[in-house]
Design an enzyme around this catalytic site. Structure first.
Site, PDB file in Angstrom:
ATOM      1  N   GLU A  53      36.239  15.125 -44.974  1.00  0.00           N
ATOM      2  CA  GLU A  53      36.632  13.756 -44.642  1.00  0.00           C
ATOM      3  C   GLU A  53      37.479  13.096 -45.730  1.00  0.00           C
ATOM      4  O   GLU A  53      38.115  12.069 -45.483  1.00  0.00           O
ATOM      5  CB  GLU A  53      35.383  12.904 -44.387  1.00  0.00           C
ATOM      6  CG  GLU A  53      34.600  13.302 -43.147  1.00  0.00           C
ATOM      7  CD  GLU A  53      33.596  14.431 -43.385  1.00  0.00           C
ATOM      8  OE1 GLU A  53      32.779  14.699 -42.495  1.00  0.00           O
ATOM      9  OE2 GLU A  53      33.639  15.054 -44.482  1.00  0.00           O
TER      10      GLU A  53
ATOM     11  N   TRP B 167      10.923  11.708 -54.817  1.00  0.00           N
ATOM     12  CA  TRP B 167      12.037  12.589 -54.480  1.00  0.00           C
ATOM     13  C   TRP B 167      12.222  13.692 -55.520  1.00  0.00           C
ATOM     14  O   TRP B 167      12.109  13.455 -56.718  1.00  0.00           O
ATOM     15  CB  TRP B 167      13.337  11.794 -54.370  1.00  0.00           C
ATOM     16  CG  TRP B 167      13.381  10.836 -53.223  1.00  0.00           C
ATOM     17  CD1 TRP B 167      13.343   9.485 -53.281  1.00  0.00           C
ATOM     18  CD2 TRP B 167      13.475  11.177 -51.839  1.00  0.00           C
ATOM     19  NE1 TRP B 167      13.407   8.941 -52.026  1.00  0.00           N
ATOM     20  CE2 TRP B 167      13.491   9.965 -51.106  1.00  0.00           C
ATOM     21  CE3 TRP B 167      13.538  12.383 -51.132  1.00  0.00           C
ATOM     22  CZ2 TRP B 167      13.577   9.912 -49.723  1.00  0.00           C
ATOM     23  CZ3 TRP B 167      13.624  12.325 -49.747  1.00  0.00           C
ATOM     24  CH2 TRP B 167      13.634  11.117 -49.060  1.00  0.00           C
TER      25      TRP B 167
END
Length: 699
Positions: free
Chosen positions: A503, A602
């Site tokens: 992208e 995390w």
């Protein structure tokens, strides 16, 4: 004697090659052919070739010696002028514009500076308000002008210096169309201003105008064994040959009803593919580069999605698609070589699509992104900056990044912008093939995913090879392991760490640090690219090197939406979780979908992978989260060993780094022979997760 008298621009073009400049300087006194060859160290065919190129600057005397003509003496004087730094003899060249109006102010300035005016490839040239005598004094040549507006008096003075056909509009009778007047040239279309013109020559000397040389070699590997090895057949040709083949391919496309159409290519890094890179967009079409590693069903899907009218594919591709198909082989070469080069190319809007590429589809069906002429131009130009890749005509560039993936990171376009020698490694190159090309072609800069260079370094160390003149390797697609960078540095090779996405038209940030610890970061945004760090609600987060958030980007070459996608966006949310230092240095911690949530906290799979791969007994590693009843997820690592080791030894190494809390350490270390990768060489964690499930379920 030569019947044609050279103008200043003709002399510039004739002496733009270093060898031809040396010949002129050597002929300050007459010499025989053998004396010239010995003095310059040239073989007979090379010297004969360059003498032909010098045309009316050199002539042969009756006694067999060569000497400079009057125009040759001008060239010799010009070379002396260039060496002394005096630019008065350089002309002002106006070219590749839609509308140009010359005024007396410019002409007076040129006359005072002793410079000439050259006008080339201008659609509408307005000389209606110039002083005829002044123009006559400074004009060198006008060529390839569509419409010319001037008075009868002006025309009578300059008619002998107007080359080519043109429509004459007498100034007091009719005005030139100026609805699309441009005061300054826009990037226009890469493939009309750059691709259709600059590719055929090489910028060598420059003042306000670029002078070109058509004899710098463009080196490509063409014929490849279907078994995957590099054959002994290697083709080297010049920019001039390349440009001629491109124009012949344009003719071929037109004859087959493909002008202005979407056309697919399923091909590796070869000269045939490079020619399509230019010929299809030059014709007003979009070249859809299809991943050669796609499953045939995926190939069918993306070709149908893009509504491609034809597909060009390499011989080794086993696919049968429901569109007109051309195989890129020797028969194809013969057909292209038999065509007449296209003389006229369509004028194209700069925001028109030029190349398209689909994402790898690791989280669903591949999504299409179309790169415009404008975005390719700007991105390629950005890569040339000294703090990005710093490519120049002195480089020998080998792009191992597949040309079916984001246009090989635009490196082929950028290389041709500078006139660098470009080496394309062909179909399915092996590490041995790459090392041979690096050494034999004198490669100075190469680019590819870390997995490519892991294999190359394993081969180099096993075979006790070296990497010749290679000085820089650009890595992207995944964070380069520190151990790999250390191994390459021992051979005198620097690593640039680049980050980007389909992208963002590939390279969007670059890290060129000499500190390997800093080099693990993705680096700084390149020109024309902007970043932001966002929380899940879209609020901006601080750049403090600690706060993690999703990386959002925008810029001159960032897509505004997916092909056929309804959603438009100014800021593109990448899905990469990152931290950003106060000075803008980006560190991608993980993909959002690859983070491991254990006990509400995390864990970065990427950081664990790189730590494991820094162990000298490990070649590759991948870490994924697996379901855990108590903690939600726990990390498990698949490891490809480089030499005998044990799971406990890997765990102890991780602990010795003192870089992670104990709960980050993987619960299982599983040794495997290889790790699944995507079609672009990245770790395929979707497949890895399935494999880990099977391995954990097996007794």
């Amino acid at each position: 004697m030569c019947k044609y008298s050279f103008g200043l621009m003709d002399i510039f073009e004739a002496i733009s090659n270093e060898t031809r400049r040396r010949i002129i300087q050597s002929l300050s006194t007459p010499k025989t052919f053998s004396e010239l060859a010995n003095e310059l160290g040239l073989d007979s065919p090379s010297l004969s070739f360059h003498l032909r190129k010098l045309g009316g600057l050199v002539t042969k005397n009756g006694d067999g010696t060569y000497r400079l003509t009057d125009d040759g003496v001008k060239a010799l004087n010009l070379l002396s002028t260039i060496s002394s730094g005096d630019t008065r003899l350089f002309p002002i060249v106006v070219e590749h514009l839609n509308y140009v109006k010359i005024d007396d102010e410019l002409l007076v300035k040129l006359r005072n500076e002793g410079r000439k005016l050259v006008v080339r490839k201008v659609k509408n040239l307005d000389l209606s308000e110039v002083n005829s005598s002044l123009l006559n004094e400074v004009l060198e040549v006008i060529e390839n002008v569509d419409n010319l507006s001037c008075s009868n008096d002006t025309l009578s003075l300059i008619k002998d210096r107007i080359k080519g056909k043109y429509n004459l509009l007498i100034a007091d009778q009719e005005k030139l169309p100026n609805e699309t007047k441009h005061e300054n040239p826009s990037p226009e279309s890469l493939l009309t201003s750059f691709l259709s013109y600059t590719i055929s020559k090489l910028p060598v000397l420059s003042n306000l105008h670029v002078v070109y040389d058509d004899q710098i070699p463009l080196s490509n590997t063409l014929e490849i064994n279907l078994s995957g090895g590099l054959s002994n057949s290697r083709r080297t040709y010049t920019y001039e040959d390349f440009a001629r083949r491109v124009r012949k391919t344009v003719t071929f496309l037109k004859q087959n009803g493909l002008e202005g159409k979407n056309v697919a290519s399923i091909a590796w890094n070869t000269s045939r593919h490079l020619e399509l890179y230019f010929a299809v967009p030059l014709s007003g079409g979009v070249l859809h580069t299809v991943n050669v590693r796609f499953h045939p069903r995926e190939m069918d899907y993306v070709v149908e999605e893009m509504q491609d009218s034809a597909v060009f594919m390499d011989e080794d591709i086993e696919a049968s698609l429901n569109v007109k198909t051309f195989r890129l082989n020797e028969s194809y070469d013969e057909i292209i070589d038999s065509q007449e080069p296209a003389q006229e190319l369509p004028d194209l809007e700069e925001k028109r699509g030029a190349v398209s590429c689909f994402t790898s589809g690791t989280t669903g069906k591949p999504k299409g992104v179309i790169y415009s002429h404008r975005s390719i131009f700007i991105h390629s130009l950005s890569l040339l900056a000294g703090d990005v890749l710093g490519l120049s005509s002195n480089d020998v560039v080998m792009d191992v990044v597949p040309m079916f993936h984001i246009s090989g990171w635009d490196i082929p376009f950028a290389s041709l912008m500078t006139g660098a020698k470009l080496v394309l490694p062909g179909i399915r190159p092996k590490p041995r093939d790459l090392v041979e090309l690096i050494k034999e072609e004198g490669v100075t800069l190469a680019a590819g995913a870390p997995t490519v260079w892991i294999d190359v370094m394993n081969y180099v160390e096993k075979e006790r090879e070296d990497l010749g003149k290679l000085r820089t390797v650009v890595m992207g697609g995944a964070e380069p392991p520190k151990g790999l960078m250390e191994r390459m540095r021992k051979l005198g090779v620097r690593t640039y760490h680049a980050w980007g996405m389909t992208e963002t038209e590939a390279i969007a940030t670059v890290n060129r640090s000499d500190d390997l610890n800093v080099l693990t970061k993705q680096g700084y945004p390149i020109f024309g690219f902007e970043i932001s760090l966002l929380d899940p609600a879209g609020r901006e987060l601080p750049w403090d090197g600690k706060t993690m958030g999703e990386l959002a980007v925008r810029g001159a070459f960032v897509t505004g939406r997916y092909f056929k996608g309804e959603a438009k966006f100014t800021w593109f949310r990448t899905g990469d979780i990152a931290v950003v230092d106060p000075d803008g240095n980006v560190k991608v911690v993980d993909r959002q979908k690859d983070l491991i949530k254990s006990g509400g906290e995390w864990i970065s799979s990427v950081q664990l992978e790189n730590a494991i791969m820094s162990f000298h007994k490990v070649s590759e590693a991948v870490v994924v989260g697996v379901h855990d009843e108590r903690w939600g997820e726990r990390p498990v690592a698949l490891v490809v060993p480089k030499e005998p080791t044990t799971p406990q030894e890997v765990v102890e190494y991780l602990k010795s780094l003192n870089a992670f809390p104990n709960w980050w350490i993987p619960d299982r270390i599983i040794f495997v022979d290889s790790i699944p990768k995507t079609s672009t060489g990245k770790l395929d964690k979707k497949v890895v997760r399935e494999e880990v499930k099977k391995l954990l379920q097996s007794p």
